[in-house]
Design an enzyme around this catalytic site. Sequence first.
Site, PDB file in Angstrom:
ATOM      1  CB  THR A 134      61.257  -5.591  64.855  1.00 46.27           C
ATOM      2  OG1 THR A 134      62.127  -5.533  63.704  1.00 46.27           O
ATOM      3  CG2 THR A 134      59.820  -5.541  64.571  1.00 46.27           C
ATOM      4  CG  ASP A 157      63.696   2.116  55.863  1.00 46.33           C
ATOM      5  OD1 ASP A 157      63.507   2.705  57.046  1.00 46.33           O
ATOM      6  OD2 ASP A 157      64.146   0.950  56.229  1.00 46.33           O
ATOM      7  NE  ARG A 212      66.762 -11.390  55.329  1.00 54.71           N
ATOM      8  CZ  ARG A 212      66.917 -11.114  56.785  1.00 54.71           C
ATOM      9  NH1 ARG A 212      68.204 -11.530  57.163  1.00 54.71           N
ATOM     10  NH2 ARG A 212      66.121 -10.649  57.619  1.00 54.71           N
ATOM     11  CG  ASP A 224      69.871  15.459  64.080  1.00 52.39           C
ATOM     12  OD1 ASP A 224      69.947  16.069  65.179  1.00 52.39           O
ATOM     13  OD2 ASP A 224      70.714  15.133  63.588  1.00 52.39           O
ATOM     14  CE  LYS A 227      62.929  -1.805  53.944  1.00 48.05           C
ATOM     15  NZ  LYS A 227      64.160  -1.417  54.493  1.00 48.05           N
ATOM     16  CE  LYS A 243      64.254   1.475  60.271  1.00 50.27           C
ATOM     17  NZ  LYS A 243      64.616   0.954  59.242  1.00 50.27           N
TER      18      LYS A 243
HETATM   19  O1  C5P Z   1      64.785  -9.768  54.516  1.00 46.16           O
HETATM   20  P1  C5P Z   1      63.402  -9.344  55.245  1.00 46.16           P
HETATM   21  O2  C5P Z   1      62.226  -9.504  54.680  1.00 46.16           O
HETATM   22  O3  C5P Z   1      63.579  -9.726  56.724  1.00 46.16           O
HETATM   23  O4  C5P Z   1      63.798  -7.746  55.125  1.00 46.16           O
HETATM   24  C1  C5P Z   1      62.839  -6.852  55.927  1.00 46.16           C
HETATM   25  C2  C5P Z   1      63.381  -5.516  55.619  1.00 46.16           C
HETATM   26  O5  C5P Z   1      62.471  -4.691  56.527  1.00 46.16           O
HETATM   27  C3  C5P Z   1      64.816  -5.062  55.934  1.00 46.16           C
HETATM   28  O6  C5P Z   1      65.044  -4.062  54.952  1.00 46.16           O
HETATM   29  C4  C5P Z   1      64.653  -4.587  57.190  1.00 46.16           C
HETATM   30  O7  C5P Z   1      65.618  -3.786  57.585  1.00 46.16           O
HETATM   31  C5  C5P Z   1      63.417  -3.798  57.225  1.00 46.16           C
HETATM   32  N1  C5P Z   1      62.797  -3.606  58.559  1.00 46.16           N
HETATM   33  C6  C5P Z   1      62.359  -4.641  59.585  1.00 46.16           C
HETATM   34  N2  C5P Z   1      61.894  -4.451  60.722  1.00 46.16           N
HETATM   35  C7  C5P Z   1      61.637  -3.106  61.064  1.00 46.16           C
HETATM   36  C8  C5P Z   1      61.852  -1.998  60.197  1.00 46.16           C
HETATM   37  C9  C5P Z   1      62.509  -2.280  58.976  1.00 46.16           C
HETATM   38  O8  C5P Z   1      62.843  -5.699  59.177  1.00 46.16           O
HETATM   39  N3  C5P Z   1      60.880  -2.857  62.197  1.00 46.16           N
END
Ligand code: C5P
Length: 237
Positions: A122, A59, A214, A64, A32, A61
């Site tokens: 979220t 990603d 992460r 517009d 991603k 998003k």
């Molecule tokens: O590090 P982590 O596993 O929390 O990363 C989740 C990824 O998913 C990040 O790139 C975050 O921006 C993305 N994301 C999210 N929640 C969403 C949409 C995207 O955590 N609703």
Amino acid sequence: MDKPFIVALDFASKEEVRTFLQLFSDTSLFLKVGMELYFQEGPAMIDELKQKGHHIFLDLKLHDIPHTVKQAMKGLAKLGVDLVNVHASGGSAMMRAAIEGLEEGTPHGMSRPRCIAVTQLTSTSEQVLRDELLIDRPMKETVVHYASLAYRSGLDGVVCSAQEVPLLRASFGTSFITVTPGIRFAGDNADDQVRIVTPYEAKQLGTNYIVIGRSVTKAYDPYAAYERLKREWDGGQ
Ligand code: C5P
């Protein structure tokens, strides 16, 4: 889009990306690329990742007016990515325009990138929904409503939390794809994610794809963490 694991490349430069990917040598991954990386490194980063055989969820998003989103999607389709997204709150005309742009921009002989919608971020709480966005309905109801709008506009699926998957599955069937962030191994730090599930729980809830950042990228041994992800998805320990 053969693998159900999407690794979030939340890095700010191509050098950091290269260092991370070296750990995976010849493994082809589903990656991603979000705003942080794309706005620094641009389409050249996508080319580089594709040349190494990786699949890509871009990603960005988009949100517009319909014409602008259509033209932007036309350009993104030319990059040959596998998955892109928009905010469902842009409305059905904007989502239909996104699909038109992707269809027009996809080079002959290639399949168009799939397009999914973000329902509610979220990071948006029930309180923000009510007090800032002036939406007087429960979060769950707005998520299902936005997903329904995406479905009726011809989108291929939604980004959602794993907990919402069974409800969306019941309403929109199995071909409407769900992409689920908020994944952590048992015992991991939740960081800023509020509702987290393990890879195995996400699979049990019926999601198609999990997004993991992460827990893999910041792991002591990212390759081992990725292998653990695959094992746990399959029900192993
Ligand atoms: O590090 P982590 O596993 O929390 O990363 C989740 C990824 O998913 C990040 O790139 C975050 O921006 C993305 N994301 C999210 N929640 C969403 C949409 C995207 O955590 N609703």
